[in-house]
Each structure stands twice: as structure tokens, then as C-alpha cells.
Design a protein around this motif. Structure first.
Motif, PDB file in Angstrom:
ATOM      1  N   THR A  73       0.841  -1.204   0.000  1.00  0.00           N
ATOM      2  CA  THR A  73       0.000   0.000   0.000  1.00  0.00           C
ATOM      3  C   THR A  73       0.878   1.257   0.000  1.00  0.00           C
ATOM      4  O   THR A  73       0.589   2.222  -0.707  1.00  0.00           O
ATOM      5  CB  THR A  73      -0.942  -0.006   1.227  1.00  0.00           C
ATOM      6  OG1 THR A  73      -1.631  -1.251   1.235  1.00  0.00           O
ATOM      7  CG2 THR A  73      -1.951   1.118   1.155  1.00  0.00           C
TER       8      THR A  73
ATOM      9  N   ARG B  82       2.077   1.696  -3.511  1.00  0.00           N
ATOM     10  CA  ARG B  82       1.054   2.230  -4.414  1.00  0.00           C
ATOM     11  C   ARG B  82       0.934   3.752  -4.270  1.00  0.00           C
ATOM     12  O   ARG B  82       0.794   4.474  -5.243  1.00  0.00           O
ATOM     13  CB  ARG B  82      -0.300   1.561  -4.129  1.00  0.00           C
ATOM     14  CG  ARG B  82      -0.890   0.913  -5.376  1.00  0.00           C
ATOM     15  CD  ARG B  82      -2.130   0.099  -5.063  1.00  0.00           C
ATOM     16  NE  ARG B  82      -1.788  -1.173  -4.455  1.00  0.00           N
ATOM     17  CZ  ARG B  82      -2.382  -1.707  -3.397  1.00  0.00           C
ATOM     18  NH1 ARG B  82      -3.358  -1.069  -2.790  1.00  0.00           N
ATOM     19  NH2 ARG B  82      -1.999  -2.874  -2.928  1.00  0.00           N
TER      20      ARG B  82
ATOM     21  N   TYR C  30     -21.166  -6.665  -3.391  1.00  0.00           N
ATOM     22  CA  TYR C  30     -19.954  -5.984  -2.935  1.00  0.00           C
ATOM     23  C   TYR C  30     -19.953  -5.947  -1.407  1.00  0.00           C
ATOM     24  O   TYR C  30     -20.638  -5.125  -0.796  1.00  0.00           O
ATOM     25  CB  TYR C  30     -19.891  -4.571  -3.492  1.00  0.00           C
ATOM     26  CG  TYR C  30     -19.917  -4.543  -5.004  1.00  0.00           C
ATOM     27  CD1 TYR C  30     -18.847  -5.047  -5.741  1.00  0.00           C
ATOM     28  CD2 TYR C  30     -21.020  -4.035  -5.694  1.00  0.00           C
ATOM     29  CE1 TYR C  30     -18.858  -5.046  -7.127  1.00  0.00           C
ATOM     30  CE2 TYR C  30     -21.044  -4.024  -7.081  1.00  0.00           C
ATOM     31  CZ  TYR C  30     -19.958  -4.531  -7.793  1.00  0.00           C
ATOM     32  OH  TYR C  30     -19.970  -4.531  -9.158  1.00  0.00           O
TER      33      TYR C  30
ATOM     34  N   CYS D  52     -17.448  -6.962   2.307  1.00  0.00           N
ATOM     35  CA  CYS D  52     -16.232  -7.537   2.881  1.00  0.00           C
ATOM     36  C   CYS D  52     -16.365  -7.581   4.394  1.00  0.00           C
ATOM     37  O   CYS D  52     -17.156  -6.850   4.996  1.00  0.00           O
ATOM     38  CB  CYS D  52     -14.979  -6.817   2.407  1.00  0.00           C
ATOM     39  SG  CYS D  52     -14.605  -5.336   3.269  1.00  0.00           S
TER      40      CYS D  52
ATOM     41  N   ASP E 228      -7.421  -1.080   5.200  1.00  0.00           N
ATOM     42  CA  ASP E 228      -7.348  -1.871   3.975  1.00  0.00           C
ATOM     43  C   ASP E 228      -8.746  -2.128   3.405  1.00  0.00           C
ATOM     44  O   ASP E 228      -8.944  -2.094   2.191  1.00  0.00           O
ATOM     45  CB  ASP E 228      -6.685  -3.215   4.277  1.00  0.00           C
ATOM     46  CG  ASP E 228      -5.388  -3.358   3.542  1.00  0.00           C
ATOM     47  OD1 ASP E 228      -4.785  -2.317   3.222  1.00  0.00           O
ATOM     48  OD2 ASP E 228      -4.988  -4.508   3.274  1.00  0.00           O
ATOM     49  N   ARG E 229      -9.718  -2.355   4.272  1.00  0.00           N
ATOM     50  CA  ARG E 229     -11.107  -2.594   3.825  1.00  0.00           C
ATOM     51  C   ARG E 229     -11.629  -1.340   3.125  1.00  0.00           C
ATOM     52  O   ARG E 229     -12.288  -1.402   2.113  1.00  0.00           O
ATOM     53  CB  ARG E 229     -12.023  -2.907   5.011  1.00  0.00           C
ATOM     54  CG  ARG E 229     -11.596  -4.068   5.866  1.00  0.00           C
ATOM     55  CD  ARG E 229     -11.748  -5.402   5.149  1.00  0.00           C
ATOM     56  NE  ARG E 229     -11.292  -6.508   5.972  1.00  0.00           N
ATOM     57  CZ  ARG E 229     -10.025  -6.901   6.053  1.00  0.00           C
ATOM     58  NH1 ARG E 229      -9.074  -6.274   5.375  1.00  0.00           N
ATOM     59  NH2 ARG E 229      -9.693  -7.915   6.823  1.00  0.00           N
TER      60      ARG E 229
ATOM     61  N   ARG F 273      -9.897   1.022   1.670  1.00  0.00           N
ATOM     62  CA  ARG F 273      -9.214   1.190   0.376  1.00  0.00           C
ATOM     63  C   ARG F 273      -9.766   0.205  -0.656  1.00  0.00           C
ATOM     64  O   ARG F 273      -9.857   0.525  -1.842  1.00  0.00           O
ATOM     65  CB  ARG F 273      -7.706   0.972   0.535  1.00  0.00           C
ATOM     66  CG  ARG F 273      -6.947   2.191   1.076  1.00  0.00           C
ATOM     67  CD  ARG F 273      -5.464   1.866   1.130  1.00  0.00           C
ATOM     68  NE  ARG F 273      -4.666   2.947   1.695  1.00  0.00           N
ATOM     69  CZ  ARG F 273      -3.863   3.743   0.986  1.00  0.00           C
ATOM     70  NH1 ARG F 273      -3.762   3.590  -0.319  1.00  0.00           N
ATOM     71  NH2 ARG F 273      -3.154   4.677   1.587  1.00  0.00           N
ATOM     72  N   TYR F 274     -10.120  -1.005  -0.211  1.00  0.00           N
ATOM     73  CA  TYR F 274     -10.634  -2.048  -1.104  1.00  0.00           C
ATOM     74  C   TYR F 274     -11.843  -1.539  -1.893  1.00  0.00           C
ATOM     75  O   TYR F 274     -11.939  -1.720  -3.105  1.00  0.00           O
ATOM     76  CB  TYR F 274     -11.000  -3.264  -0.255  1.00  0.00           C
ATOM     77  CG  TYR F 274     -11.867  -4.319  -0.908  1.00  0.00           C
ATOM     78  CD1 TYR F 274     -11.320  -5.220  -1.836  1.00  0.00           C
ATOM     79  CD2 TYR F 274     -13.219  -4.433  -0.581  1.00  0.00           C
ATOM     80  CE1 TYR F 274     -12.114  -6.193  -2.416  1.00  0.00           C
ATOM     81  CE2 TYR F 274     -14.012  -5.409  -1.162  1.00  0.00           C
ATOM     82  CZ  TYR F 274     -13.465  -6.281  -2.079  1.00  0.00           C
ATOM     83  OH  TYR F 274     -14.249  -7.235  -2.657  1.00  0.00           O
ATOM     84  N   PHE F 275     -12.766  -0.858  -1.223  1.00  0.00           N
ATOM     85  CA  PHE F 275     -13.984  -0.397  -1.901  1.00  0.00           C
ATOM     86  C   PHE F 275     -13.713   0.742  -2.877  1.00  0.00           C
ATOM     87  O   PHE F 275     -14.506   0.970  -3.791  1.00  0.00           O
ATOM     88  CB  PHE F 275     -15.054   0.006  -0.881  1.00  0.00           C
ATOM     89  CG  PHE F 275     -15.772  -1.183  -0.295  1.00  0.00           C
ATOM     90  CD1 PHE F 275     -16.620  -1.951  -1.074  1.00  0.00           C
ATOM     91  CD2 PHE F 275     -15.584  -1.528   1.028  1.00  0.00           C
ATOM     92  CE1 PHE F 275     -17.276  -3.056  -0.542  1.00  0.00           C
ATOM     93  CE2 PHE F 275     -16.228  -2.627   1.568  1.00  0.00           C
ATOM     94  CZ  PHE F 275     -17.075  -3.399   0.778  1.00  0.00           C
ATOM     95  N   ASP F 276     -12.595   1.442  -2.684  1.00  0.00           N
ATOM     96  CA  ASP F 276     -12.265   2.515  -3.627  1.00  0.00           C
ATOM     97  C   ASP F 276     -12.032   1.963  -5.033  1.00  0.00           C
ATOM     98  O   ASP F 276     -12.121   2.696  -6.022  1.00  0.00           O
ATOM     99  CB  ASP F 276     -11.018   3.284  -3.160  1.00  0.00           C
ATOM    100  CG  ASP F 276     -11.364   4.318  -2.089  1.00  0.00           C
ATOM    101  OD1 ASP F 276     -12.563   4.591  -1.884  1.00  0.00           O
ATOM    102  OD2 ASP F 276     -10.431   4.856  -1.458  1.00  0.00           O
ATOM    103  N   GLU F 277     -11.720   0.676  -5.143  1.00  0.00           N
ATOM    104  CA  GLU F 277     -11.444   0.063  -6.451  1.00  0.00           C
ATOM    105  C   GLU F 277     -12.710  -0.534  -7.067  1.00  0.00           C
ATOM    106  O   GLU F 277     -12.667  -1.071  -8.158  1.00  0.00           O
ATOM    107  CB  GLU F 277     -10.402  -1.066  -6.311  1.00  0.00           C
ATOM    108  CG  GLU F 277      -9.128  -0.696  -5.545  1.00  0.00           C
ATOM    109  CD  GLU F 277      -8.434   0.521  -6.130  1.00  0.00           C
ATOM    110  OE1 GLU F 277      -8.352   0.599  -7.367  1.00  0.00           O
ATOM    111  OE2 GLU F 277      -8.009   1.400  -5.342  1.00  0.00           O
ATOM    112  N   LEU F 278     -13.822  -0.498  -6.375  1.00  0.00           N
ATOM    113  CA  LEU F 278     -15.042  -1.179  -6.855  1.00  0.00           C
ATOM    114  C   LEU F 278     -16.095  -0.169  -7.312  1.00  0.00           C
ATOM    115  O   LEU F 278     -16.136   0.958  -6.823  1.00  0.00           O
ATOM    116  CB  LEU F 278     -15.624  -2.051  -5.730  1.00  0.00           C
ATOM    117  CG  LEU F 278     -14.742  -3.211  -5.271  1.00  0.00           C
ATOM    118  CD1 LEU F 278     -15.408  -3.970  -4.123  1.00  0.00           C
ATOM    119  CD2 LEU F 278     -14.449  -4.165  -6.424  1.00  0.00           C
TER     120      LEU F 278
END
Ligand code: TXA
Ligand code: MG
Length: 352
Positions: A161, A164, A293, A295, A312-313, A315-320
Motif C-alpha cells: 500500500t 502504491r 460488494y 467484505c 485496507d477494507r 481502500r478495497y472499496f475505492d477500487e469497486l
């Protein structure tokens, strides 16, 4: 800029020692090095060098009046950067340092304005993490380090992370795997006059008010400065300057739900209006929520697990491709106070 990436997951190996030496060399040369602590990754620079500190602000895109924490490896290093150690600070050192806590004390003259944003106090922290400790010792400097994210993103809790967010902008990344706590240190203002036996928590974290209350007479909580207050130019100075900045907001607006029923009802309503909704769920509720969607936050009985994975969770949704997010609240007790503080900021206070 080429960012050197080192694997420092195996202390004691030759590769580890070489990585630490190189990181220390870069720090001494005024370059920036990201490294793990037990809370989140830090973006380190020479804490005695104003120019290196200004590079930190630039790499993160951070406002320069938001001061930095100085990281030290031992009490000898700590005493050089403060002009006075108060009685309450002594008690906190004995009980919680090294560990996930930062204390505010009067600064010493060697601390540059670039660290403190011109304040007459300085934030000091002694991480309890081998890579952080070894790097600071090898550099022989106090290391100024905010969280190693682009300003406005959640703090990073693993090396990928950091990479990135900051690859190409900094000298090196020490990848030591996942951090333990997953949320930033507790910040405690210890500048009250001696004899007062009072401290103020400026930011809740792993060292809780209850834990501090066992060794300090009065533990106060800083009043949060609302965005509205800041915008209206209200004169009350926020005690941790960072508190006045908008913190991480997920790309899709996040709403907190008081319980599972409220969350599921709101989910159905939004879905019926054609919205794509991301759900953050306790592990116990995850299997029986049919959502595209979703988690898991971890078990509702395990706040440490929830804290460790939270950023991290998000950030995960930022990609969806979701339009909005729903997340349950946790009880505001113990570590739950810190988790709710971060969720409160990420949601802008939206709660149903
Ligand atoms: O766990 C942590 O504390 C991590 C790791 C890397 O150590 N660091 C971290 O730094 O969270 P940062 O920069 O993201 O947050 C530091 C906070 C900011 O809100 C800042 O305003 C506050 O500390 N701060 C720094 N110096 C201060 C001072 N002299 N008085 C009051 N608040 C201060
Ligand atoms: Mg930060």
C-alpha cells in the motif's frame, strides 16, 4: 525518482542488515524512507533537518502547518528533542513506552520549525517495532514521520500500500509486512503544569483512556473541532493541528449503521433505487448477507482484528464500482473509541 524497495521481514539476516544500513544512509543524506511501526507505516525523514521535513510534506501533499511526530529509539534520544519532561510524561514513559503512544512536550531548540509547524511543543514517539527501532538507531537521528500515505488517503498498514501511494516520490520503502495495530498511535498532551496530574487525549488509539486513567489522575478528551467550526473561522485552536483537516473519505460516501437490522434495511432501500452498495460486515453477519460488494471487518468480538484491517477494507472499496458504503458501528469502549473516531472521520459523521 527510483524508489528502492527492501524486504525487512526477517530481522537477523544479512539482507535485513544491509537494508537497514542503506535506509539509514538515505535518511542521513536527507532522503525519505518509509518504514513499518507497530501502528501504521511512517514516511521518515531526518527530524533535525528542515529541508528533509519539507520533502515529507511535498511527497505526501500535506499542508505544512500540520506538524510531524519525531520518532526515537530510546530515552536518551527522546530527552534531546524536548526541553522538559513533565511528571505525567514520566509516568507515561514508564507504563507505555516504547509502544503505540505519542506524547506532546515542550520542544528543545534543536527541533526545526518544519517539524512543529511553529508550535512551541513537539510530538514524540518511541515505536516498539524492530525495523523502526533498528532504522532510527542506525541513522543516529530522531526520525520525523507522518503516516506514509498520500494526504487524504487512509494510513497504510502494509508495504504494498505504501508503494502504491509513494513509489517514485521517495528514496526507499522498508517492507516489513503487515503492521500490528492498524490504526495510528494515541496522542497525549502532557504539557500541563507539574503537579496537575492531568493529560488530554488529542487522538484516541491503542493506549486507551482507561489504561491512562490507571496511572494519571485526570484524563481529558480534546473536544473535536467540527468542519463547520473550522469553516466559520471559530477562534478555538484545535489542539492537534491535524484534527482540523478533512480526513480520509472513501470515494463513495460511507454511512454508519447503529445495528444489523438498520444496515440491512437501508441496504435493501438503496438497492431498490438501483444503487450499487458496498457492505462492511462483522464476520458473524457476513455469510447471511447476500450482497455483490461486501467484505468482512472481522469478528465483532475482536476489536483488534477490526482495527488491524480497517484501512485496507476502506481502500478495497475505492477500487469497486459502488455508489455508497454501509458499515456497522462498534461499541465506544476500549479500542472501540479509536475505531469509531476513524470511522466517524471517514463517514463525515453520517449515521443512521
Ligand atoms: O502511529 C502514528 O502516530 C503514526 C506512525 C507513523 O508513528 N504517525 C502518524 O502521524 O499518525 P501523522 O502525521 O499522520 O499524525 C500526527 C498527528 C497530527 O494530527 C498532528 O497534527 C499531531 O499529530 N501533532 C504533531 N505535533 C503536534 C504538536 N506539537 N501538538 C499537537 N499535535 C501535534
Ligand atoms: Mg496521517
Amino acid at each position: 525518482m527510483n524508489t528502492e524497495i527492501f524486504n525487512v521481514k526477517n530481522p537477523g539476516t544479512e539482507g535485513y542488515s544491509r537494508a537497514i544500513s542503506r535506509g539509514a544512509e538515505l535518511l542521513r543524506a536527507g532522503e525519505l524512507v518509509a518504514f513499518p511501526t507497530e501502528t501504521v507505516y511512517g514516511l521518515g525523514g531526518n527530524g533535525l533537518d528542515g529541508a528533509a521535513c519539507r520533502k515529507i510534506y511535498e511527497a505526501k501533499g500535506r499542508p505544512s502547518d500540520n506538524p510531524l511526530i519525531l520518532h526515537v529509539a530510546d530515552f536518551e534520544g527522546l530527552k534531546k528533542i524536548v526541553s522538559r519532561v513533565t511528571e505525567t510524561a514520566e509516568k507515561i514513559f514508564a507504563a507505555f513506552m516504547p509502544g503505540p503512544i505519542t506524547v506532546i512536550l515542550p520542544r528543545s531548540a534543536c527541533v526545526p520549525d518544519a517539524v512543529t509547524g511553529g508550535l512551541d511543543t513537539v510530538a514524540v514517539r518511541m515505536p516498539d517495532q524492530p525495523v523502526a527501532r533498528d532504522l532510527i538507531l542506525a541513522a543516529g537521528l530522531p526520525v520525523a514521520a507522518p503516516s506514509a500515505n498520500i494526504s487524504g488517503r487512509p494510513s497504510p498498514t502494509n508495504g504494498e500500500t505504501v508503494s502504491r501511494d509513494l513509489s517514485g516520490r521517495i528514496g526507499a520503502i522498508m517492507d516489513g509486512g503487515s503492521t500490528d495495530w492498524g490504526i495510528e498511535s494515541t496522542i497525549v498532551d502532557c504539557t500541563e503544569a507539574d503537579g496537575a496530574d492531568t493529560v488530554t487525549i488529542l487522538r484516541p488509539g491503542a493506549v486507551t483512556a482507561e489504561m491512562l486513567g490507571e496511572i494519571i489522575g485526570t484524563v481529558k478528551q480534546a473536544a473535536p473541532t467540527s468542519a463547520a467550526e473550522t469553516e466559520s473561522g471559530l477562534k478555538r485552536a484545535p489542539m492537534a493541528p491535524g484534527m482540523k483537516y478533512t480526513h480520509y473519505a472513501p470515494k463513495s460516501p460511507l454511512t454508519l449503521a447503529a445495528d444489523k437490522e438498520t444496515l440491512l434495511k437501508e441496504y435493501q432501500r438503496r438497492r431498490s433505487e438501483g444503487e450499487q452498495v458496498g457492505l462492511l460486515l462483522f464476520a458473524e453477519d457476513y455469510p447471511d448477507c447476500e450482497a455483490e460488494y461486501k467484505c468482512s471487518l472481522g469478528s465483532r468480538a475482536n476489536l483488534r482484528e477490526i482495527a488491524a484491517g480497517l484501512y485496507d477494507r476502506l481502500r478495497y472499496f475505492d477500487e469497486l464500482p459502488v455508489d455508497s458504503l454501509l458499515c456497522p458501528i462498534v461499541p465506544r469502549e476500549g479500542l472501540g473509541v479509536a475505531i469509531m473516531n476513524r470511522l466517524g472521520k471517514a463517514s463525515g459523521g453520517r449515521m443512521i
